[in-house]
Design an enzyme around this catalytic site. Structure first.
Site, short mmCIF file in Angstrom:
data_model
loop_
_atom_site.label_atom_id
_atom_site.label_comp_id
_atom_site.label_asym_id
_atom_site.label_seq_id
_atom_site.Cartn_x
_atom_site.Cartn_y
_atom_site.Cartn_z
N ASN A 369 30.68 9.67 35.22
CA ASN A 369 31.07 8.55 36.19
C ASN A 369 30.49 8.64 37.73
O ASN A 369 29.95 7.59 37.99
CB ASN A 369 32.64 8.51 36.50
CG ASN A 369 33.32 7.97 35.11
OD1 ASN A 369 32.60 7.25 34.43
ND2 ASN A 369 34.19 8.95 34.56
N ASP A 370 30.02 9.77 38.17
CA ASP A 370 29.44 10.18 39.55
C ASP A 370 28.23 9.61 39.35
O ASP A 370 27.71 8.84 40.40
CB ASP A 370 29.51 11.41 39.80
CG ASP A 370 30.32 11.67 41.18
OD1 ASP A 370 30.47 10.67 41.87
OD2 ASP A 370 30.40 12.83 41.70
N ASP A 371 27.24 9.96 38.50
CA ASP A 371 25.99 9.56 38.43
C ASP A 371 25.89 8.01 38.11
O ASP A 371 25.07 7.42 38.51
CB ASP A 371 25.05 10.28 37.24
CG ASP A 371 24.83 11.51 37.56
OD1 ASP A 371 23.80 11.59 38.29
OD2 ASP A 371 25.43 12.73 37.27
N ALA A 374 26.48 6.31 41.58
CA ALA A 374 25.44 6.75 42.45
C ALA A 374 24.33 5.82 41.88
O ALA A 374 23.46 5.33 42.77
CB ALA A 374 24.94 8.01 42.15
#
Length: 620
Positions: A369-371, A374
């Site tokens: 989810n973070d990538d 981003a």
């Protein structure tokens, strides 16, 4: 020169530097510098597989010995008191196996003294004990057998393999195979650690075991009573689990750490060291080698996609158009790296289509989810183009589809949050055995939704996320960040997320966070937080500042205060003076893998986050 002009000049200098470092394919490759675990295990593996590469092995050994402290110990971060026992044993074993250092060498004698005085092998982390047992240096846990019929349980059954986080699964499955098979690599007789041991029988599990542990034992006994046929099928299922998750470069789930255990597990199942799967894995690990000031380091998982996404976004925030080659090349790269395969994430998200992004260049089956968030930020400004819009929308739908039922986001998969599993009697169970909602992931997802989508603030997606963040604020006003150090990181993510969806700066939670953050500013204008924070479970001040943590703090305060506020100006002055900072300020690890065990010095963070904070200062 006034501060505005200094900031503009500093931004231009930073971006010119980034232009020179960008690769032809549009990506940036910065070192993902982790703890000693990967270097230590690589030295052992090269010896085990009889792989002759003097430059590589000696370069790794050089890095290990160069990082030793005068008291004989190795540390995970600069201010770690005395040293880290597990890291010191990792280093000691690697130096011994390398045959470049004997037990009588002064560096080894100092390390031996530290190890014994700090509790010895029995006090080390179970991930290290596994490697020691594989090499016959200690014994496997007595009378322990994991029922292989477990691997035949349906995925949706409570406490199945997929109730564990994906990073727990890919480490524990090969470990289980090694333990059950009592697999051992035969070392030369003089390569032992008898001097560090009272006995080869050491305790593997926590002595404090509650009712849930007893429940698991009873259920395990039932599974163990199944006919032999089911256990044999379980071995086949575990083997297939591993083989189906090997990346194109030969690594297991793209991580060096899990790949080490995979290699030994496959050897335990009868694979020859010369087999293609093991040789491919070795070559994948070798490809993670990179040069550092101290020597050669084996990165656990190079961070090209993560670094490129964050840098592209920061450059755009600084006012550079998507038509600028430094941006357009990065966008082409990121679009190409979007994933289209069904992975483990789909087990709990059956109605979600592929469309996320992973962390590393080779990652093709593990979006997170973070990538994903981003990359979506980096793509948003060009999403108006038809070919980009489809990619962007797939990514948005993927990210929204992985929101947990409690309103937050975890790192990799949806609803992998069975808290009972954190009571397993092993180290870091509460940190790594499940993948629950965290403030950093939730805040970042919310910030993307608020600033870059048309989803309204009264949409249930937003309201549930806001509720989760407000409910999980610490009493001092901070939030705990799971993947960075730590409370500054979590607070930055939470506040930027909350403010982006209309939570006013006058809100009690925002005011508490503001007061807390301002109270932490150092005399030099910066902020610094210790790697001890996630171990203690509360904020621990670092006695110096770091660029990334300062940038997180400044970026947070820019969402609350006037840009000309003295606190913010002092922070900005620290960031534009980065070239004058000491080495310890520039190299302190501000990324987190496992509290007390694995910390990350992202070489990219000194570029990404100061640029982002300076850009937001300029724009406000």
């Amino acid at each position: 020169m006034d501060l505005e002009k200094i900031v503009t000049k500093n931004i231009e200098e930073r971006i010119n530097r980034l232009r020179g470092k960008q690769k032809d394919n549009g990506s940036w490759e910065y070192c993902f510098e982790g703890s000693l675990l990967t270097d230590s295990f690589m030295v052992l593996l090269l010896n085990d597989l009889e792989h002759q590469d003097k430059t590589l092995s000696e370069g790794i050994v050089d890095r290990i010995i160069n990082l030793q402290h005068p008291n004989g110990a190795w540390k995970l971060y600069e201010d770690e008191k005395d040293g880290n026992l597990t890291a010191t044993v990792q280093a000691y074993i690697a130096l011994l196996i390398s045959k470049k250092y004997t037990k009588e060498h002064s560096s080894m004698k100092k390390a031996e003294k530290f190890i014994i005085e700090n509790g010895g092998i029995k006090k080390t982390h179970f991930m290290l004990k596994m490697i020691l047992a594989i090499h016959g240096l200690i014994n496997y846990p007595k009378l322990f057998y994991f029922p292989m019929s477990y691997f035949l349980l349906p995925n949706k059954m409570p406490l199945s393999l997929f109730d564990l986080s994906n990073y727990a699964r890919v480490h524990l499955v090969p470990m289980i195979l090694c333990i059950n098979k009592r697999f051992k690599i035969k070392l030369d007789a003089d390569l032992n650690i008898d001097n560090l041991l009272e006995t080869k029988d050491v305790e593997w599990f926590y002595e404090e075991r509650g009712s849930f542990y007893q429940f698991l034992i009873e259920e395990g006994k039932k599974l163990a009573s199944y006919p032999l046929y089911f256990h044999q099928k379980g071995y086949e299922k575990a083997e297939r689990f591993i083989l189906d998750r090997i990346e194109t470069n030969g690594t297991f789930y793209s991580y060096a750490s899990s790949t080490f255990y995979m290699i030994y597990a496959l050897m335990a199942l009868g694979y020859e060291a010369s087999s293609s799967v093991i040789q491919n894995a070795l070559n994948g690990l070798i490809s993670y080698a990179t040069k550092t000031e101290a020597g050669i380091h084996i990165q656990n998982s190079p961070s090209a996609v993560w670094d490129t996404a964050l840098l592209s976004y920061a450059i755009q925030e600084a006012g550079y158009a998507t038509s600028d080659p430094v941006v357009s090349k990065s966008i082409n790269y990121l679009t190409y790296k979007q994933q289209d395969k069904i992975g483990d994430w789909a087990i709990n998200s059956k109605n979600v289509s592929p469309g996320g992004w992973g962390f590393s260049e080779v990652n093709s089956i593990i979006p997170d989810n973070d990538d994903t968030g981003a990359v979506l930020r980096a793509l948003t400004r060009c999403a108006i183009e038809p070919n980009r819009y489809e990619s962007w929308m797939k990514g948005v739908q993927f990210l929204l589809g992985l929101q947990n039922n409690d309103g937050g986001w975890g790192a990799f998969e949806k609803n992998v949050n069975n808290k009972w599993l954190t009571y397993l009697p092993i180290e870091n169970a509460k940190d790594a055995i499940i993948d629950p909602s965290t403030a950093d992931l939730t805040g970042r997802a919310l910030e993307f939704i608020g600033n870059y989508t048309s989803i309204t603030n009264d949409d249930p997606i937003v309201k549930k996320s806001v509720e989760w963040l407000l409910k999980n604020q610490e009493s001092n006003g901070s939030w705990y960040g799971r993947w960075g150090i730590c409370y500054i990181y979590g607070t930055w993510a939470a506040i930027t997320g909350l403010r982006s969806v209309g939570i006013p700066k006058s809100h009690d939670s925002v005011k508490k966070a503001e007061k807390w953050l301002i109270s932490l500013q150092n005399e030099d204008g910066g902020w610094g937080e210790s790697g001890l924070s996630p171990v203690k479970g509360s904020y621990v001040k670092l006695n110096f500042s770091t660029p990334s943590q300062t940038a997180w703090a400044v970026d947070t305060l820019l969402m609350i205060r006037n840009k000309h506020d003295e606190v913010i100006k002092k922070g900005i002055n620290y960031l534009v003076s980065q070239s004058q900072l000491s080495n310890k300020e520039l190299t302190y690890p501000t990324g987190l893998g496992l509290p007390g065990q694995f910390y990350i010095h992202y070489h990219s963070y000194n570029e990404i986050y100061p640029l982002l904070a300076l850009a937001h200062f300029k724009n406000k």
